[in-house]
Design an enzyme around this catalytic site. Structure first.
Site, PDB file in Angstrom:
ATOM      1  N   HIS A 173       0.824  -1.224   0.000  1.00  0.00           N
ATOM      2  CA  HIS A 173       0.000   0.000   0.000  1.00  0.00           C
ATOM      3  C   HIS A 173       0.856   1.272   0.000  1.00  0.00           C
ATOM      4  O   HIS A 173       0.333   2.368  -0.198  1.00  0.00           O
ATOM      5  CB  HIS A 173      -0.922   0.035   1.224  1.00  0.00           C
ATOM      6  CG  HIS A 173      -1.955  -1.049   1.229  1.00  0.00           C
ATOM      7  ND1 HIS A 173      -2.836  -1.232   0.180  1.00  0.00           N
ATOM      8  CD2 HIS A 173      -2.252  -2.015   2.144  1.00  0.00           C
ATOM      9  CE1 HIS A 173      -3.633  -2.271   0.458  1.00  0.00           C
ATOM     10  NE2 HIS A 173      -3.293  -2.761   1.643  1.00  0.00           N
TER      11      HIS A 173
HETATM   12 ZN   LIG Z   1      -4.062  -6.982   2.683  1.00  0.00          ZN
END
Ligand SMILES: [Zn+2]
Length: 754
Positions: free
Chosen positions: A192
């Site tokens: 992320h």
């Molecule tokens: Zn994840």
């Protein structure tokens, strides 16, 4: 407590004691992993590498109480390591050299250099992460409020650099040939983390940094990298870092839920295909819901991941191996089993000469991630996946995969069906259907002098563009003459494909086209019939939508066929002197023929000698009008409807009404087989040119389980004996059969009046 393997129990670590700890050498540092690949060392004898460094557990949520543990729990990596240890895959001091050959080769993690991190992140972001160590607790707590799902600890920068360095070293060991493949049990996770932003428990994009460093350090041997992300979340960071890079193919399978699952928004949907030179090199497979299982993932692998990966032909495969889609993970709420991960790993190992590095991302059920990571590790080490049946894909998975293929088929040769976009047309793209129709028309013209009939269809109820049928209806020149006329409505040619075993691609050389109704036309022309051939395409240009991209609904197709049949009747048949008219409806096109008969006036009933319907397993359709009882009776007496042996109409004891026609249950199940095996009967009937009442009616009853001999005894269609039956005699058609029986036989369904 300090374990003998160099790991620590998470409970023994007190955040209050936290200091920046320099990378202490571990026991495993004696392993030389930077040695160049020995050409004498075969792939099979190489070992699988393991990156595990207990110090990555230092990063933890400082304020967390026991009853409110953050899911990105330091024990995650420890549970995986323990599982590998329990399975006997980690080395021990007392191991002999021979023993070690069957165990994981420990690879040391190290701190990623700022210059390495900066290949994937901005320098500002690197510095921002480093400053976390110098902040006061209060400053860090304040920072959390503005951050996107991350927590901070004095050791966060250290652990983040160690995780990225671990990914780099695992990859380097694979590229140098020190190990054949590797698993990096690292945290904090990375996928992320964006170029300039920490997010979703991630600080540095471990896989992203490793890919960048490897491309830079091995420019000749690592030109192209596949990053396969099976974490249940979309790897927004990986996508962002490589969006414009044509040499890094990112494929992510993740729960998307229309943008209502972390990281929310449309960035993880299928429309994000990459930018500029990287267009087509970003493939999102966004599940619309939770609860996806092995069958769904394997389906996506077989239909998209593997064909595309073979075409891309990477030099290295990095797996963003989050285990939060694993069965038992409440955050991901999916059901991927350890065997599912094993299957995916074994497929990926067929790429890049087996150079695969799995890097841990998410996964929050400690037991689930442990058994899943063990399953992946065993496959990396050379085990084969267990021979366990995988369930079929769900409808949601099939639809998602179809949607993705439609978008990406323009970037990848292996993906079918190709979307008929403007781009394809500008490339000279043409539907195979249209090419075949042109070819068939040419053949009919050469062999039987058949030419297109031009139908004035404007303003028809179905809204069919007259142009869309201009090449679909062809006729012999003698349609006006006083000779029998056969009108045949059939589906487009069937294609039988034999896809490439590796890529799944259908190439022109492995697709065979069949048109089993053709022998009927040849026979009819040979026997001096006039013939009108109607190909009912599965797509039509309609008045409302001339894009012709979509497939017709069955209802629209039926209505269009009905209107075409009406136009043929009004414009050609009504002025023809044909004494006997035979109609044949084949497959899905049969529905349109029935729709036409439902509107048929008296002249149709007077002039049509017989209707043959090859229904296969298609729904049987009635010919009936509320105000006209005679219509159904006429249809019953002038029709033969071939229904598949396993047609559902034969289920149960109910009687079949006459309005469905005279139904014959065939041994064959498919329309193609019916056309092949019932041909002699149909031709015999037409040869006689019989016209008249063929039965005296009565409710139809199906013979549930007739012995084979019943099929012969009750054979309905055959060459009738002399004298010829004439209209209105009401004679029975249960006739002896002088002709050879078809291979598949036929089971009669007789009217109870006989
Ligand atoms: Zn994840």
């Amino acid at each position: 407590m300090d374990h003998d393997d160099g790991s620590y129990d998470s409970v023994s670590y007190s955040p209050a004691e936290s200091v920046i700890i320099p990378p202490a050498p571990l026991r495993a540092t004696s392993v030389v992993v930077h040695r160049p690949a020995s050409s004498a060392l075969s792939y099979a004898s190489k070992r699988t590498g393991l990156v595990y460094d207990a110090r990555m557990k230092y990063h933890c949520e400082p304020i967390s109480g026991d009853d409110d543990l953050h899911p990105e729990d330091p024990r995650r990596i420890w549970f995986i390591y323990k599982e590998l240890q329990k399975a006997g895959l980690t080395e021990h001091e007392e191991d002999s050299e021979a023993d070690r050959q069957w165990k994981l080769l420990r690879i040391c993690a190290r701190l990623a250099e700022p210059s390495e991190v900066a290949l994937a992140h901005s320098i500002d972001h690197y510095k921002w992460v480093q400053r976390i160590a110098e902040m006061t607790d209060a400053q860090r707590r304040n920072l959390v409020k503005d951050a996107d799902s991350v927590y901070f600890h004095p050791t966060t920068p250290f652990c983040a650099r160690l995780a990225a360095g671990g990914a780099i070293e695992a990859t380097r060991a694979v590229m140098t040939g020190a190990v054949k493949n590797a698993i990096a049990v690292i945290r904090p996770p990375g996928h992320h983390a964006e170029h300039g932003r920490a997010a979703g428990f991630c600080f540095f994009n471990n896989v992203g940094v490793a890919a960048k460093v490897t491309r830079k350090d091995f420019p000749d041997t690592c030109r192209k990298i596949l990053i396969l992300d099976w974490d249940v979340h979309h790897g927004n960071g990986v996508q962002q870092i490589f969006e414009s890079d044509p040499n890094v193919l990112y494929i992510s399978l993740h729960v998307h839920k229309g943008g209502f699952f972390y990281p929310a928004g449309d960035y993880g949907d299928e429309s994000h295909v990459g930018l500029g030179a990287g267009e087509g090199k970003n493939i999102n497979i966004p599940w619309p819901r939770h609860h996806m299982h092995d069958g769904d993932y394997i389906h996506a692998f077989q239909q998209i991941v593997m064909p595309v990966a073979y075409e891309f032909n990477p030099d290295l495969v990095l797996i963003s191996a989050g285990f939060d889609a694993a069965d038992g993970d409440t955050l991901g709420a999916c059901f991927v089993s350890p065997n599912g991960y094993a299957l995916m790993t074994s497929m990926l190992l067929t790429l890049a000469n087996g150079k695969v590095v799995a890097c841990l991302e998410g996964g929050y059920n400690l037991n689930s991630i442990a058994v899943s990571a063990l399953a992946v590790t065993k496959i990396l080490m050379g085990e084969k996946p267990a021979p366990v049946a995988v369930p079929g894909p769900s409808v949601d998975a099939i639809q998602t995969v179809q949607k993705v293929i439609k978008i990406h088929s323009k970037y990848w040769k292996c993906l079918y069906p190709k979307s008929s976009s403007v781009d394809l047309e500008s490339l000279g793209g043409e539907r195979l259907h249209d090419i075949l129709q042109v070819r068939q028309n040419r053949r009919y013209a050469e062999q039987h002098m058949m030419y297109p009939l031009h139908l004035p269809l404007g303003g028809s109820d179905s809204g069919v563009d007259p142009g869309s049928f201009s090449d679909q209806v062809t006729s012999t020149p003698g349609w006006r003459k006083a000779q029998p006329l056969l009108i045949i409505f059939h589906d487009p040619p069937d294609t039988i494909g034999d896809p490439h075993p590796l890529t799944g691609a259908f190439d022109p050389h492995n697709i065979v086209v069949t048109q089993p109704s053709e022998p009927y036309i040849e026979w009819a022309v040979h026997n001096k019939f006039s013939v009108i051939d109607v190909n009912v395409p599965r797509y039509l240009k309609t008045m409302e939508d001339d894009s012709s991209t979509g497939e017709l609904s069955e209802e629209d197709r039926t209505n269009a066929t009905r209107d075409v049949a009406s136009a043929i009747w009004e414009n050609f048949v009504s002025v023809s002197e044909a004494p006997d008219i035979f109609l044949i409806g084949v497959g899905g096109a049969y529905a349109g023929l029935i729709s036409f008969l439902n509107l048929a006036g008296e002249t149709v009933q007077q002039r049509v000698s017989h209707i043959f319907a090859f229904a296969g397993k298609h729904a049987l359709l009635p010919v009936a009008r509320p105000t006209d009882d005679a219509l159904s009776l006429w249809y019953f007496n002038h029709s033969t409807v071939f229904a598949a042996r396993e047609h559902c109409i034969f289920d149960g004891p109910r009687k079949i009404r006459k309005k469905y026609g005279r139904i014959l249950r065939t041994d064959a199940n498919s329309v193609i087989e019916q056309l092949l095996y019932q041909k002699e009967q149909v031709l015999a009937r037409m040869r006689e040119g019989v016209k008249g009442e063929e039965g005296t009616g009565g409710e139809m009853k199906t013979d549930e389980n007739p012995p084979p001999s019943a099929g012969i005894r009750k054979l309905e269609i055959s060459t009738p004996p002399e004298p010829r039956l004439t209209a209105g005699t009401g004679s029975s058609t249960r006739l002896g059969s002088p002709i050879k029986l078809p291979r598949m036989g036929m089971f009669g369904v007789t009217g109870s009046g006989h």
